[in-house]
Design an enzyme around this catalytic site. Sequence first.
Site, PDB file in Angstrom:
ATOM      1  N   ASP A  38       0.843  -1.194   0.000  1.00 59.84           N
ATOM      2  CA  ASP A  38       0.000   0.000   0.000  1.00 59.84           C
ATOM      3  C   ASP A  38       0.876   1.242   0.000  1.00 59.84           C
ATOM      4  O   ASP A  38       2.001   1.229   0.520  1.00 59.84           O
ATOM      5  CB  ASP A  38      -0.919   0.024   1.219  1.00 59.84           C
ATOM      6  CG  ASP A  38      -2.172   0.862   0.979  1.00 59.84           C
ATOM      7  OD1 ASP A  38      -3.250   0.258   0.767  1.00 59.84           O
ATOM      8  OD2 ASP A  38      -2.075   2.101   0.978  1.00 59.84           O
ATOM      9  N   ASP A  64       3.705   1.845  -4.299  1.00 59.62           N
ATOM     10  CA  ASP A  64       3.014   2.722  -5.240  1.00 59.62           C
ATOM     11  C   ASP A  64       2.883   1.914  -6.518  1.00 59.62           C
ATOM     12  O   ASP A  64       3.884   1.627  -7.192  1.00 59.62           O
ATOM     13  CB  ASP A  64       3.831   3.993  -5.472  1.00 59.62           C
ATOM     14  CG  ASP A  64       3.211   4.927  -6.507  1.00 59.62           C
ATOM     15  OD1 ASP A  64       2.303   4.494  -7.240  1.00 59.62           O
ATOM     16  OD2 ASP A  64       3.670   6.074  -6.617  1.00 59.62           O
ATOM     17  N   VAL A  65       1.672   1.504  -6.865  1.00 61.20           N
ATOM     18  CA  VAL A  65       1.488   0.572  -7.977  1.00 61.20           C
ATOM     19  C   VAL A  65       1.873   1.155  -9.326  1.00 61.20           C
ATOM     20  O   VAL A  65       1.994   0.409 -10.306  1.00 61.20           O
ATOM     21  CB  VAL A  65       0.032   0.034  -8.040  1.00 61.20           C
ATOM     22  CG1 VAL A  65      -0.283  -0.785  -6.793  1.00 61.20           C
ATOM     23  CG2 VAL A  65      -0.965   1.164  -8.243  1.00 61.20           C
ATOM     24  N   ASN A  91      -5.630  -4.901  -6.527  1.00 63.07           N
ATOM     25  CA  ASN A  91      -6.774  -4.223  -5.927  1.00 63.07           C
ATOM     26  C   ASN A  91      -6.650  -2.702  -5.904  1.00 63.07           C
ATOM     27  O   ASN A  91      -7.654  -2.004  -6.008  1.00 63.07           O
ATOM     28  CB  ASN A  91      -6.969  -4.733  -4.489  1.00 63.07           C
ATOM     29  CG  ASN A  91      -7.890  -3.839  -3.697  1.00 63.07           C
ATOM     30  OD1 ASN A  91      -9.092  -3.776  -3.946  1.00 63.07           O
ATOM     31  ND2 ASN A  91      -7.322  -3.107  -2.743  1.00 63.07           N
ATOM     32  N   TYR A 158     -12.845   6.764 -14.822  1.00 68.33           N
ATOM     33  CA  TYR A 158     -12.986   5.566 -13.992  1.00 68.33           C
ATOM     34  C   TYR A 158     -13.558   4.409 -14.802  1.00 68.33           C
ATOM     35  O   TYR A 158     -13.030   3.286 -14.759  1.00 68.33           O
ATOM     36  CB  TYR A 158     -13.879   5.872 -12.791  1.00 68.33           C
ATOM     37  CG  TYR A 158     -14.019   4.716 -11.836  1.00 68.33           C
ATOM     38  CD1 TYR A 158     -12.960   4.340 -11.010  1.00 68.33           C
ATOM     39  CD2 TYR A 158     -15.200   3.978 -11.766  1.00 68.33           C
ATOM     40  CE1 TYR A 158     -13.081   3.270 -10.130  1.00 68.33           C
ATOM     41  CE2 TYR A 158     -15.333   2.908 -10.889  1.00 68.33           C
ATOM     42  CZ  TYR A 158     -14.266   2.559 -10.077  1.00 68.33           C
ATOM     43  OH  TYR A 158     -14.386   1.485  -9.215  1.00 68.33           O
ATOM     44  N   LYS A 162     -11.695   0.768 -15.721  1.00 71.60           N
ATOM     45  CA  LYS A 162     -12.206  -0.522 -15.279  1.00 71.60           C
ATOM     46  C   LYS A 162     -12.609  -1.411 -16.456  1.00 71.60           C
ATOM     47  O   LYS A 162     -12.502  -2.643 -16.376  1.00 71.60           O
ATOM     48  CB  LYS A 162     -13.375  -0.314 -14.321  1.00 71.60           C
ATOM     49  CG  LYS A 162     -12.953   0.323 -12.992  1.00 71.60           C
ATOM     50  CD  LYS A 162     -11.846  -0.467 -12.292  1.00 71.60           C
ATOM     51  CE  LYS A 162     -11.499   0.098 -10.937  1.00 71.60           C
ATOM     52  NZ  LYS A 162     -10.461  -0.681 -10.220  1.00 71.60           N
ATOM     53  N   VAL A 191     -19.513  -0.660  -2.883  1.00 74.19           N
ATOM     54  CA  VAL A 191     -19.006  -1.326  -1.685  1.00 74.19           C
ATOM     55  C   VAL A 191     -18.570  -0.237  -0.709  1.00 74.19           C
ATOM     56  O   VAL A 191     -18.055   0.812  -1.119  1.00 74.19           O
ATOM     57  CB  VAL A 191     -17.805  -2.238  -2.018  1.00 74.19           C
ATOM     58  CG1 VAL A 191     -17.342  -2.992  -0.775  1.00 74.19           C
ATOM     59  CG2 VAL A 191     -18.157  -3.208  -3.137  1.00 74.19           C
ATOM     60  N   THR A 193     -16.286   1.435   0.960  1.00 73.57           N
ATOM     61  CA  THR A 193     -14.842   1.661   1.040  1.00 73.57           C
ATOM     62  C   THR A 193     -14.605   3.172   1.085  1.00 73.57           C
ATOM     63  O   THR A 193     -15.542   3.960   1.185  1.00 73.57           O
ATOM     64  CB  THR A 193     -14.124   1.077  -0.188  1.00 73.57           C
ATOM     65  OG1 THR A 193     -14.490   1.832  -1.354  1.00 73.57           O
ATOM     66  CG2 THR A 193     -14.483  -0.395  -0.398  1.00 73.57           C
TER      67      THR A 193
END
Length: 295
Positions: A38, A64-65, A91, A158, A162, A191, A193
């Site tokens: 994360d 950091d992805v 994720n 977004y 996705k 969800v 979050t």
Amino acid sequence: MSNEFNGKTAIISGAAGGIGLALAEALGQQGMNIVMGDIDIQALAVSRQALLDKGINVLACELDVTDYKQWQDVVSRAKEAYGKVHMVVNNAGVGGIPGKIEDTEHATWRWVMDVNVMGVLYGAQACVPAIKEHSEGGWVINVASMAGMLGMPYAGAYCASKAAVVSMTESWAVELAPHNIHVSALCPAFVKTRIHESHRNRQEKYAVAPTERQDKKKLQAGANAAALAVESGIPVNVLAERVLEALASKQTYIYTHPNYRKVTSGRSKAIDKAFVDAQESPVVGHLIDEEIVTF
């Protein structure tokens, strides 16, 4: 349900909270070694301790992805700690900022696409070779969204990101099947979050130029709408339980909200109608009998 996860190792990005943490706990309770990645190191430390207190084997790594080198470092640390890697859960994701086409900042698009698309690519590129190494098979779980199955107004970045994740999953599912690596796209609706607050971890390299800055009232209105939608969602532990259930039956598309079937069915009907129109077309109708080209 037989436990095929026990003793194996999962790398999970965005694991300090939300869906990532819920999956970390659920898979850890199945006996998996959990490697949590994360960008928020303070939240990561708290979540790591929470899982340790529940008797789960945990390794926490700053990640950091959007930085492929960091992904490589996480894989190396996972192998050093646990020997093998069997699963990656891509994720980590951001929601961007809702807005009209003409209002959406270019820096925001880059941020959303880099985290949500390139972050998934980097995760797969770093982890899949490690999964292939031991020939035991494994899993790639890409967290997409119902937004990847249908577009929504004012959320172009977004939804596009996705949709890309869903398409990547479909491609990789076929490619990795001979290696006994199962690939799934998790496509939840709302969800509970903090994705509507994802700007809290927005990297400096995606800072908005002064010439691109949006009206603050518009931003707040979009944020408020997103917060209401997210807060109406299902709890993360319900989602995690659903993921385990779907993996047991090797689902490629993991859905959490069966009520959204009517939405995707409507899209499918529209697509089918468009094909009928093409078949009846005097311009391209003759191609109906052409052999379909595949790779």
